[in-house]
Motif scaffolding. Structure first.
Motif, PDB file in Angstrom:
ATOM      1  N   ARG A  44       0.826  -1.211   0.000  1.00 41.52           N
ATOM      2  CA  ARG A  44       0.000   0.000   0.000  1.00 41.52           C
ATOM      3  C   ARG A  44       0.853   1.251   0.000  1.00 41.52           C
ATOM      4  O   ARG A  44       0.561   2.210  -0.706  1.00 41.52           O
ATOM      5  N   ALA A  47       2.456   1.745  -3.454  1.00 40.66           N
ATOM      6  CA  ALA A  47       1.463   2.173  -4.443  1.00 40.66           C
ATOM      7  C   ALA A  47       1.089   3.638  -4.230  1.00 40.66           C
ATOM      8  O   ALA A  47       0.947   4.398  -5.190  1.00 40.66           O
ATOM      9  N   LYS A  48       0.942   4.030  -2.974  1.00 40.46           N
ATOM     10  CA  LYS A  48       0.611   5.431  -2.694  1.00 40.46           C
ATOM     11  C   LYS A  48       1.722   6.356  -3.180  1.00 40.46           C
ATOM     12  O   LYS A  48       1.462   7.357  -3.850  1.00 40.46           O
ATOM     13  N   THR A  51       1.976   6.410  -7.193  1.00 37.92           N
ATOM     14  CA  THR A  51       0.922   7.134  -7.909  1.00 37.92           C
ATOM     15  C   THR A  51       1.008   8.634  -7.668  1.00 37.92           C
ATOM     16  O   THR A  51       0.815   9.426  -8.591  1.00 37.92           O
ATOM     17  N   LEU A  52       1.304   9.030  -6.443  1.00 38.33           N
ATOM     18  CA  LEU A  52       1.416  10.464  -6.155  1.00 38.33           C
ATOM     19  C   LEU A  52       2.612  11.078  -6.885  1.00 38.33           C
ATOM     20  O   LEU A  52       2.510  12.170  -7.465  1.00 38.33           O
ATOM     21  N   TRP A  71      -5.630  13.574  -5.778  1.00 42.08           N
ATOM     22  CA  TRP A  71      -5.085  12.262  -5.422  1.00 42.08           C
ATOM     23  C   TRP A  71      -5.702  11.753  -4.120  1.00 42.08           C
ATOM     24  O   TRP A  71      -6.104  10.600  -4.027  1.00 42.08           O
ATOM     25  N   ASN A  72      -5.765  12.608  -3.089  1.00 44.11           N
ATOM     26  CA  ASN A  72      -6.357  12.196  -1.812  1.00 44.11           C
ATOM     27  C   ASN A  72      -7.815  11.806  -1.964  1.00 44.11           C
ATOM     28  O   ASN A  72      -8.258  10.803  -1.400  1.00 44.11           O
ATOM     29  N   ALA A  74      -9.337  10.716  -4.710  1.00 44.49           N
ATOM     30  CA  ALA A  74      -9.444   9.484  -5.483  1.00 44.49           C
ATOM     31  C   ALA A  74      -8.966   8.268  -4.693  1.00 44.49           C
ATOM     32  O   ALA A  74      -9.627   7.219  -4.684  1.00 44.49           O
ATOM     33  N   TYR A  75      -7.851   8.394  -4.009  1.00 44.86           N
ATOM     34  CA  TYR A  75      -7.294   7.243  -3.299  1.00 44.86           C
ATOM     35  C   TYR A  75      -8.164   6.858  -2.107  1.00 44.86           C
ATOM     36  O   TYR A  75      -8.546   5.700  -1.954  1.00 44.86           O
ATOM     37  N   ASP A  76      -8.509   7.836  -1.277  1.00 40.41           N
ATOM     38  CA  ASP A  76      -9.321   7.531  -0.098  1.00 40.41           C
ATOM     39  C   ASP A  76     -10.745   7.148  -0.482  1.00 40.41           C
ATOM     40  O   ASP A  76     -11.336   6.246   0.111  1.00 40.41           O
ATOM     41  N   GLY A  78     -11.593   5.738  -3.297  1.00 35.60           N
ATOM     42  CA  GLY A  78     -11.509   4.394  -3.871  1.00 35.60           C
ATOM     43  C   GLY A  78     -11.399   3.311  -2.821  1.00 35.60           C
ATOM     44  O   GLY A  78     -11.980   2.242  -2.943  1.00 35.60           O
ATOM     45  N   MET A  79     -10.658   3.612  -1.748  1.00 38.99           N
ATOM     46  CA  MET A  79     -10.550   2.634  -0.654  1.00 38.99           C
ATOM     47  C   MET A  79     -11.918   2.419   0.000  1.00 38.99           C
ATOM     48  O   MET A  79     -12.297   1.293   0.302  1.00 38.99           O
TER      49      MET A  79
END
Length: 123
Positions: A44, A47-48, A51-52, A71-72, A74-76, A78-79
């Motif tokens: 994780r 990957a973080k 991507t950032l 990014w925050n 989309a990532y959060d 998406g989780m």
């Protein structure tokens, strides 16, 4: 008669205690649990960061704030959506099918990533 009842209940309690101990040994493997948790953490985190960093590389320095916010989100997001979606799917179809659908979705997500890699020429 009383002796038979006492001896049979003692035998049952001994056999259930030994089966309980063996079950606990098989079910609780702290070393493998710690290893899996560590692997998940590494994957994780990498990957973080990847991507950032990729998103920062594609914008000028003036766009870093926007990149960070997008990014925050989309990532959060998406989780959260992924966890709720997987839980709902697992409840409806069972875990084997939920994992199969997740693997299929991950393969589908590779298509735009491969297209983007060819377009930008990243190795």
């Amino acid at each position: 008669m009383v002796w038979q009842a006492v001896s049979s209940s003692t035998a049952r309690s001994r056999s259930s205690a030994s089966s309980c101990r063996s079950y606990r040994r098989a079910a609780h493997r702290p070393r493998s649990s710690a290893y899996c948790s560590f692997q998940l953490l590494l994957s994780r985190r990498s990957a973080k960061n990847a991507t950032l960093t990729l998103m920062y590389a594609r914008v000028p320095a003036s766009g870093y704030g926007t990149v960070s916010a997008v990014w925050n989100l989309a990532y959060d997001g998406g989780m959260g959506v992924g966890a709720v979606g997987f839980g709902a799917l697992a409840g409806w179809t069972g875990y084997p099918w939920a994992f199969a659908v997740t693997a299929l979705l991950m393969l589908v997500a590779l298509v735009p990533a491969c297209r983007d890699q060819r377009r930008t020429g990243d190795a």
